[in-house]
Design a protein around this motif. Structure first.
Motif, PDB file in Angstrom:
ATOM      1  N   GLU A  84     -57.958 -25.237 -12.793  1.00 54.22           N
ATOM      2  CA  GLU A  84     -59.087 -24.530 -12.201  1.00 54.22           C
ATOM      3  C   GLU A  84     -60.221 -25.501 -11.881  1.00 54.22           C
ATOM      4  O   GLU A  84     -60.987 -25.291 -10.949  1.00 54.22           O
ATOM      5  CB  GLU A  84     -59.565 -23.449 -13.181  1.00 54.22           C
ATOM      6  CG  GLU A  84     -60.645 -22.537 -12.645  1.00 54.22           C
ATOM      7  CD  GLU A  84     -61.090 -21.513 -13.671  1.00 54.22           C
ATOM      8  OE1 GLU A  84     -62.013 -20.731 -13.360  1.00 54.22           O
ATOM      9  OE2 GLU A  84     -60.528 -21.485 -14.792  1.00 54.22           O
ATOM     10  N   PHE A  85     -60.292 -26.570 -12.676  1.00 49.59           N
ATOM     11  CA  PHE A  85     -61.301 -27.605 -12.473  1.00 49.59           C
ATOM     12  C   PHE A  85     -60.636 -28.973 -12.480  1.00 49.59           C
ATOM     13  O   PHE A  85     -59.542 -29.141 -13.030  1.00 49.59           O
ATOM     14  CB  PHE A  85     -62.406 -27.518 -13.533  1.00 49.59           C
ATOM     15  CG  PHE A  85     -63.253 -26.290 -13.377  1.00 49.59           C
ATOM     16  CD1 PHE A  85     -64.397 -26.305 -12.594  1.00 49.59           C
ATOM     17  CD2 PHE A  85     -62.884 -25.094 -13.983  1.00 49.59           C
ATOM     18  CE1 PHE A  85     -65.155 -25.158 -12.411  1.00 49.59           C
ATOM     19  CE2 PHE A  85     -63.628 -23.945 -13.813  1.00 49.59           C
ATOM     20  CZ  PHE A  85     -64.774 -23.979 -13.023  1.00 49.59           C
ATOM     21  N   ILE A  86     -61.307 -29.931 -11.859  1.00 47.46           N
ATOM     22  CA  ILE A  86     -60.756 -31.267 -11.679  1.00 47.46           C
ATOM     23  C   ILE A  86     -61.687 -32.289 -12.328  1.00 47.46           C
ATOM     24  O   ILE A  86     -62.904 -32.252 -12.143  1.00 47.46           O
ATOM     25  CB  ILE A  86     -60.608 -31.631 -10.186  1.00 47.46           C
ATOM     26  CG1 ILE A  86     -59.776 -30.582  -9.442  1.00 47.46           C
ATOM     27  CG2 ILE A  86     -60.039 -33.030 -10.021  1.00 47.46           C
ATOM     28  CD1 ILE A  86     -58.320 -30.541  -9.823  1.00 47.46           C
ATOM     29  N   ALA A  87     -61.084 -33.216 -13.091  1.00 44.80           N
ATOM     30  CA  ALA A  87     -61.819 -34.367 -13.617  1.00 44.80           C
ATOM     31  C   ALA A  87     -61.062 -35.631 -13.211  1.00 44.80           C
ATOM     32  O   ALA A  87     -59.825 -35.623 -13.129  1.00 44.80           O
ATOM     33  CB  ALA A  87     -61.943 -34.289 -15.136  1.00 44.80           C
ATOM     34  N   PHE A  88     -61.807 -36.681 -12.938  1.00 43.08           N
ATOM     35  CA  PHE A  88     -61.201 -37.959 -12.587  1.00 43.08           C
ATOM     36  C   PHE A  88     -61.440 -38.964 -13.709  1.00 43.08           C
ATOM     37  O   PHE A  88     -62.495 -38.959 -14.362  1.00 43.08           O
ATOM     38  CB  PHE A  88     -61.780 -38.497 -11.278  1.00 43.08           C
ATOM     39  CG  PHE A  88     -61.431 -37.673 -10.075  1.00 43.08           C
ATOM     40  CD1 PHE A  88     -60.204 -37.820  -9.443  1.00 43.08           C
ATOM     41  CD2 PHE A  88     -62.324 -36.727  -9.578  1.00 43.08           C
ATOM     42  CE1 PHE A  88     -59.878 -37.041  -8.331  1.00 43.08           C
ATOM     43  CE2 PHE A  88     -62.006 -35.951  -8.477  1.00 43.08           C
ATOM     44  CZ  PHE A  88     -60.778 -36.117  -7.847  1.00 43.08           C
ATOM     45  N   LEU A  89     -60.450 -39.836 -13.911  1.00 37.86           N
ATOM     46  CA  LEU A  89     -60.528 -40.874 -14.927  1.00 37.86           C
ATOM     47  C   LEU A  89     -59.846 -42.109 -14.369  1.00 37.86           C
ATOM     48  O   LEU A  89     -58.740 -42.019 -13.826  1.00 37.86           O
ATOM     49  CB  LEU A  89     -59.822 -40.390 -16.208  1.00 37.86           C
ATOM     50  CG  LEU A  89     -59.649 -41.363 -17.369  1.00 37.86           C
ATOM     51  CD1 LEU A  89     -60.994 -41.826 -17.908  1.00 37.86           C
ATOM     52  CD2 LEU A  89     -58.836 -40.701 -18.493  1.00 37.86           C
ATOM     53  N   ASP A  90     -60.504 -43.262 -14.452  1.00 32.08           N
ATOM     54  CA  ASP A  90     -59.883 -44.507 -13.992  1.00 32.08           C
ATOM     55  C   ASP A  90     -59.046 -45.104 -15.110  1.00 32.08           C
ATOM     56  O   ASP A  90     -59.363 -44.957 -16.300  1.00 32.08           O
ATOM     57  CB  ASP A  90     -60.942 -45.507 -13.528  1.00 32.08           C
ATOM     58  CG  ASP A  90     -61.517 -45.153 -12.165  1.00 32.08           C
ATOM     59  OD1 ASP A  90     -60.976 -44.230 -11.514  1.00 32.08           O
ATOM     60  OD2 ASP A  90     -62.492 -45.799 -11.750  1.00 32.08           O
ATOM     61  N   ALA A  91     -57.987 -45.807 -14.740  1.00 32.26           N
ATOM     62  CA  ALA A  91     -56.995 -46.257 -15.711  1.00 32.26           C
ATOM     63  C   ALA A  91     -57.523 -47.294 -16.691  1.00 32.26           C
ATOM     64  O   ALA A  91     -56.933 -47.486 -17.763  1.00 32.26           O
ATOM     65  CB  ALA A  91     -55.764 -46.810 -14.983  1.00 32.26           C
ATOM     66  N   ASP A  92     -58.623 -47.974 -16.358  1.00 25.81           N
ATOM     67  CA  ASP A  92     -59.182 -48.949 -17.289  1.00 25.81           C
ATOM     68  C   ASP A  92     -60.397 -48.398 -18.044  1.00 25.81           C
ATOM     69  O   ASP A  92     -61.105 -49.158 -18.717  1.00 25.81           O
ATOM     70  CB  ASP A  92     -59.558 -50.253 -16.579  1.00 25.81           C
ATOM     71  CG  ASP A  92     -60.430 -50.044 -15.353  1.00 25.81           C
ATOM     72  OD1 ASP A  92     -60.701 -48.877 -15.010  1.00 25.81           O
ATOM     73  OD2 ASP A  92     -60.843 -51.046 -14.739  1.00 25.81           O
ATOM     74  N   ASP A  93     -60.625 -47.084 -17.946  1.00 24.26           N
ATOM     75  CA  ASP A  93     -61.739 -46.435 -18.628  1.00 24.26           C
ATOM     76  C   ASP A  93     -61.212 -45.436 -19.655  1.00 24.26           C
ATOM     77  O   ASP A  93     -60.012 -45.315 -19.867  1.00 24.26           O
ATOM     78  CB  ASP A  93     -62.643 -45.726 -17.618  1.00 24.26           C
ATOM     79  CG  ASP A  93     -63.296 -46.688 -16.637  1.00 24.26           C
ATOM     80  OD1 ASP A  93     -63.431 -47.881 -16.976  1.00 24.26           O
ATOM     81  OD2 ASP A  93     -63.658 -46.247 -15.527  1.00 24.26           O
ATOM     82  N   ALA A  94     -62.116 -44.678 -20.256  1.00 27.08           N
ATOM     83  CA  ALA A  94     -61.704 -43.698 -21.274  1.00 27.08           C
ATOM     84  C   ALA A  94     -62.744 -42.602 -21.415  1.00 27.08           C
ATOM     85  O   ALA A  94     -63.936 -42.813 -21.181  1.00 27.08           O
ATOM     86  CB  ALA A  94     -61.488 -44.384 -22.626  1.00 27.08           C
ATOM     87  N   PHE A  95     -62.276 -41.419 -21.825  1.00 29.55           N
ATOM     88  CA  PHE A  95     -63.151 -40.322 -22.217  1.00 29.55           C
ATOM     89  C   PHE A  95     -63.537 -40.469 -23.684  1.00 29.55           C
ATOM     90  O   PHE A  95     -62.766 -41.001 -24.491  1.00 29.55           O
ATOM     91  CB  PHE A  95     -62.438 -38.968 -22.078  1.00 29.55           C
ATOM     92  CG  PHE A  95     -62.225 -38.488 -20.667  1.00 29.55           C
ATOM     93  CD1 PHE A  95     -63.143 -38.728 -19.677  1.00 29.55           C
ATOM     94  CD2 PHE A  95     -61.086 -37.742 -20.355  1.00 29.55           C
ATOM     95  CE1 PHE A  95     -62.950 -38.253 -18.385  1.00 29.55           C
ATOM     96  CE2 PHE A  95     -60.881 -37.264 -19.070  1.00 29.55           C
ATOM     97  CZ  PHE A  95     -61.817 -37.524 -18.082  1.00 29.55           C
ATOM     98  N   ALA A 173     -61.977 -26.797  -8.396  1.00 27.73           N
ATOM     99  CA  ALA A 173     -60.826 -26.972  -7.507  1.00 27.73           C
ATOM    100  C   ALA A 173     -60.924 -26.037  -6.307  1.00 27.73           C
ATOM    101  O   ALA A 173     -60.495 -26.382  -5.199  1.00 27.73           O
ATOM    102  CB  ALA A 173     -59.532 -26.723  -8.278  1.00 27.73           C
ATOM    103  N   GLN A 174     -61.493 -24.859  -6.516  1.00 24.48           N
ATOM    104  CA  GLN A 174     -61.644 -23.904  -5.414  1.00 24.48           C
ATOM    105  C   GLN A 174     -62.560 -24.458  -4.328  1.00 24.48           C
ATOM    106  O   GLN A 174     -62.252 -24.356  -3.135  1.00 24.48           O
ATOM    107  CB  GLN A 174     -62.202 -22.582  -5.946  1.00 24.48           C
ATOM    108  CG  GLN A 174     -62.366 -21.520  -4.867  1.00 24.48           C
ATOM    109  CD  GLN A 174     -62.885 -20.201  -5.427  1.00 24.48           C
ATOM    110  OE1 GLN A 174     -62.963 -20.012  -6.638  1.00 24.48           O
ATOM    111  NE2 GLN A 174     -63.247 -19.285  -4.543  1.00 24.48           N
ATOM    112  N   ILE A 175     -63.687 -25.034  -4.705  1.00 30.97           N
ATOM    113  CA  ILE A 175     -64.593 -25.624  -3.710  1.00 30.97           C
ATOM    114  C   ILE A 175     -63.892 -26.754  -2.963  1.00 30.97           C
ATOM    115  O   ILE A 175     -63.991 -26.853  -1.729  1.00 30.97           O
ATOM    116  CB  ILE A 175     -65.880 -26.144  -4.395  1.00 30.97           C
ATOM    117  CG1 ILE A 175     -66.726 -24.965  -4.875  1.00 30.97           C
ATOM    118  CG2 ILE A 175     -66.688 -27.008  -3.432  1.00 30.97           C
ATOM    119  CD1 ILE A 175     -67.966 -25.375  -5.652  1.00 30.97           C
ATOM    120  N   LEU A 176     -63.182 -27.596  -3.684  1.00 28.67           N
ATOM    121  CA  LEU A 176     -62.485 -28.718  -3.040  1.00 28.67           C
ATOM    122  C   LEU A 176     -61.460 -28.213  -2.026  1.00 28.67           C
ATOM    123  O   LEU A 176     -61.367 -28.743  -0.910  1.00 28.67           O
ATOM    124  CB  LEU A 176     -61.793 -29.582  -4.094  1.00 28.67           C
ATOM    125  CG  LEU A 176     -62.719 -30.380  -5.019  1.00 28.67           C
ATOM    126  CD1 LEU A 176     -61.916 -31.024  -6.153  1.00 28.67           C
ATOM    127  CD2 LEU A 176     -63.466 -31.452  -4.237  1.00 28.67           C
TER     128      LEU A 176
END
Length: 338
Positions: A84-95, A173-176
């Motif tokens: 329903e929602f989208i988050a992006f994460l780069d492979a050399d970073d972390a949450f 995701a709906q807006i996108l």
């Protein structure tokens, strides 16, 4: 349907990828799916993606046979995402462990379609710093325009510059889907994506907690010489102009084009003198002179005297405005030797 789809573009990331993935599997919020988009990797990254996917049904490994670039990898993730929602994460970073839970609850409590957090910069020397998106609060559409869209449109010189990092947000995701928002290109693609998204978003909830760990990697694309930077920047300006016209943004920042071109010019000058450029110093100087003489850059130089920049950028701008190109070349040669 998972609550959040986390999209990670993966390219030659075997050194960082396990820690990146584990920062998602260790989340206190469990209603997620993780899309690892292998963008034609030739190292061990594809096998690492497959190993994690086999161990957790919420993880999917998507393999692209040829390297198509970060934008296409993210677009592949958007096409495949079920959340329903989208988050992006780069492979050399972390949450951080509570990133998704905090963003989810923040958005839900505010009745917002988007959420945002601060991030922590991790420097190679071990130092850290925290960078905010906006002060904590809930922003309506006008507040979003003032806080995000207009700075991305034209306020690109004075410090602090608003960075267009997409991984600080939880997107609808709906807006996108409804607005048909995707990525294009390998540089400055985040800015355009954010501008268009936040021209369509209605309410944004923001926390000042640094929930994302951003590794400033000297080997990343933003630190390398780009042979085609001028063509990339020209296309970026075309897309920005189209967005400004489509959403009626030009009246709010009448000189957005001149300020954006100045910002691009300073990046282009630094890129021309980058160590990876094989040209001779004389060839680099002629290229910079030609760039400054191009109609759009010449108009920006004539119309705007940049202020509020870092000391180094202020010096470069002064030398460019006064056409001291030989001195500019010598200063960059000294900088590169140091």
């Amino acid at each position: 349907m998972p609550g959040i789809s986390v999209i990670v573009p993966v390219y030659q990331a075997e050194k960082f990828l396990p820690a990146c993935v584990e920062s998602v599997t260790n989340q206190t919020f469990s209603d997620w799916e993780l899309l690892l988009v292998d963008d034609g990797c030739t190292d061990r990254s594809p096998a690492i993606c497959d190993r994690f996917a086999a161990a957790d049904s919420r993880i999917r490994a998507l393999h692209q046979p040829k390297n198509a670039g970060v934008s296409e990898a993210r677009n592949r993730g958007l096409r495949e995402a079920r959340g329903e929602f989208i988050a992006f994460l780069d492979a050399d970073d972390a949450f951080e462990p509570q990133t998704l839970e905090i963003l989810w609850n923040l958005r839900q409590r505010a009745g917002a379609d988007s959420a945002a957090c601060a991030h922590r910069n991790l420097f190679p020397n071990g130092n850290t710093s925290v960078e905010l998106v906006l002060p904590a609060g809930v922003y309506d559409h006008e507040g979003i325009l003032e806080g995000i869209v207009y700075p991305l449109l034209g306020d690109r010189l004075s410090q602090p510059i608003f960075n267009g990092f997409i991984w600080r947000y939880l997107f609808s995701a709906q807006i996108l889907r409804e607005a048909g928002i995707t990525f294009e290109g390998a540089y400055l693609e985040d800015d355009i994506f954010l501008m268009e998204y936040f021209c369509n978003a209605r309410k944004l909830a923001v926390t000042e907690e640094p929930l994302y760990r951003y590794l400033l990697n000297p080997a990343s694309a933003t630190h390398r010489y780009m042979r085609d930077f001028q063509q990339v920047f020209a296309r970026f300006m075309e897309r920005k102009a189209a967005l400004a016209k489509k959403y009626g943004l030009e009246s709010a920042r009448p000189q957005w084009r001149e300020y954006s071109n100045w910002a691009g010019l300073l990046i282009a000058v630094g890129n021309e003198y980058a160590k990876g450029n094989p040209k001779t110093p004389a060839q680099k100087q002629r290229a910079v002179e030609a760039l400054c003489a191009s109609p759009e850059m010449a108009e920006a130089i004539r119309a705007v005297a940049p202020t509020g920049m870092s000391r180094n950028k202020q010096l470069v701008a002064k030398l460019v405005r006064n056409r001291h190109f030989f001195l500019l070349t010598q200063l960059y040669r000294l900088k590169n030797r140091i």
